[in-house]
Design an enzyme around this catalytic site. Structure first.
Site, PDB file in Angstrom:
ATOM      1  N   THR A  26       0.870  -1.178   0.000  1.00  0.00           N
ATOM      2  CA  THR A  26       0.000   0.000   0.000  1.00  0.00           C
ATOM      3  C   THR A  26       0.907   1.228   0.000  1.00  0.00           C
ATOM      4  O   THR A  26       2.112   1.122   0.228  1.00  0.00           O
ATOM      5  CB  THR A  26      -0.891   0.042   1.257  1.00  0.00           C
ATOM      6  N   VAL A  47       7.532  -2.502   7.100  1.00  0.00           N
ATOM      7  CA  VAL A  47       7.495  -1.045   7.253  1.00  0.00           C
ATOM      8  C   VAL A  47       8.080  -0.402   6.003  1.00  0.00           C
ATOM      9  O   VAL A  47       9.244  -0.646   5.652  1.00  0.00           O
ATOM     10  CB  VAL A  47       8.276  -0.606   8.511  1.00  0.00           C
ATOM     11  N   LYS A  48       7.241   0.402   5.341  1.00  0.00           N
ATOM     12  CA  LYS A  48       7.671   1.021   4.086  1.00  0.00           C
ATOM     13  C   LYS A  48       8.236   2.410   4.390  1.00  0.00           C
ATOM     14  O   LYS A  48       7.589   3.222   5.061  1.00  0.00           O
ATOM     15  CB  LYS A  48       6.450   1.118   3.161  1.00  0.00           C
ATOM     16  N   LEU A  49       9.439   2.653   3.872  1.00  0.00           N
ATOM     17  CA  LEU A  49      10.174   3.881   4.205  1.00  0.00           C
ATOM     18  C   LEU A  49      10.632   4.569   2.930  1.00  0.00           C
ATOM     19  O   LEU A  49      11.052   3.896   1.982  1.00  0.00           O
ATOM     20  CB  LEU A  49      11.418   3.503   5.023  1.00  0.00           C
TER      21      LEU A  49
END
Ligand code: E4P
Length: 214
Positions: A27, A82-84
């Site tokens: 997402t 965890v998207k960074l």
């Protein structure tokens, strides 16, 4: 190659899961905004449905804020990735989270050197955006080939997650290059099934089957 679906729409995720070929979900803030729903509600429903990796993106841009947000997201479930963003702070948070054994996906990657930084910071996934590069007359798939080669040269464990996919040809090229994952919008995933000869052949088989005596 693993297939992730690039969406925050629950119905699309349910349909892709029902096909039995879905490995995970990605997402981003824009995809969540498109649903018109609260992030907390969308996130909970996705995590209840999907057992494979689910990328949820940080929206705090300072180191402390992003780290706190990343830790909170990771606590939501074992499948959370965890998207960074590929910023200085994002890479530093990636290193901090990776050191704690938390899965990370470094997003908004547009160069092989950026991908090298993410791998050195221990990222689980790197997300190079092929469609957005094609949009500015660069060759998105050439970037995938470069990253795959560089990661192989040094034995990096970071998985190449092809993102910003716009059509089935992107998927085909990603698989030929040997990318680890392709995250695909639901419409493109649906298109992968299609071939006119499959439809025509099936129609003929069913017509002939109707002639077989019972
Ligand atoms: C990747 O993780 C992103 O969510 C996505 O692939 C971006 O695609 P777009 O360029 O179509 O917005």
């Amino acid at each position: 190659m693993k297939f992730f679906v690039d969406t925050a729409h629950i119905e699309e995720i349910k349909k892709a899961l029902a096909w039995g070929i879905l490995d995970g979900v990605t997402t981003n803030p824009s995809l969540v905004a498109k649903t018109g729903r609260r992030f907390d509600d969308v996130k909970r429903e996705i995590l209840d449905l999907v057992k494979g990796p689910v990328s949820l993106e940080c929206t705090k841009m300072d180191f402390d804020g992003m780290l706190a947000q990343g830790l909170a997201l990771a606590a939501e479930g074992p499948q959370v990735v965890v998207k960074l963003p590929l910023t200085r702070e994002g890479i530093a948070v990636c290193k901090a989270l990776s050191d704690k054994g938390i899965k990370t996906n470094v997003t908004l990657c547009f160069s092989a050197n950026q991908a090298l930084l993410a791998a050195k910071a221990g990222a689980t996934y790197i997300s190079p955006f092929v469609g957005r590069l094609d949009d500015i007359s660069e060759d998105g798939m050439a970037l995938i080939a470069d990253i795959v080669q560089i990661y192989r040269n040094y034995g990096f464990k970071t998985q190449v997650l092809v993102a910003s996919v716009r059509n089935p040809v992107h998927v085909l090229k990603a698989a030929k290059i040997g990318a680890d994952v392709c995250t695909v919008p639901f419409g493109v995933l649906d298109q992968l099934f299609n071939h006119p000869l499959t439809d025509r052949g099936n129609e003929q088989f069913l017509k002939d089957w109707a002639k077989v005596p019972e």
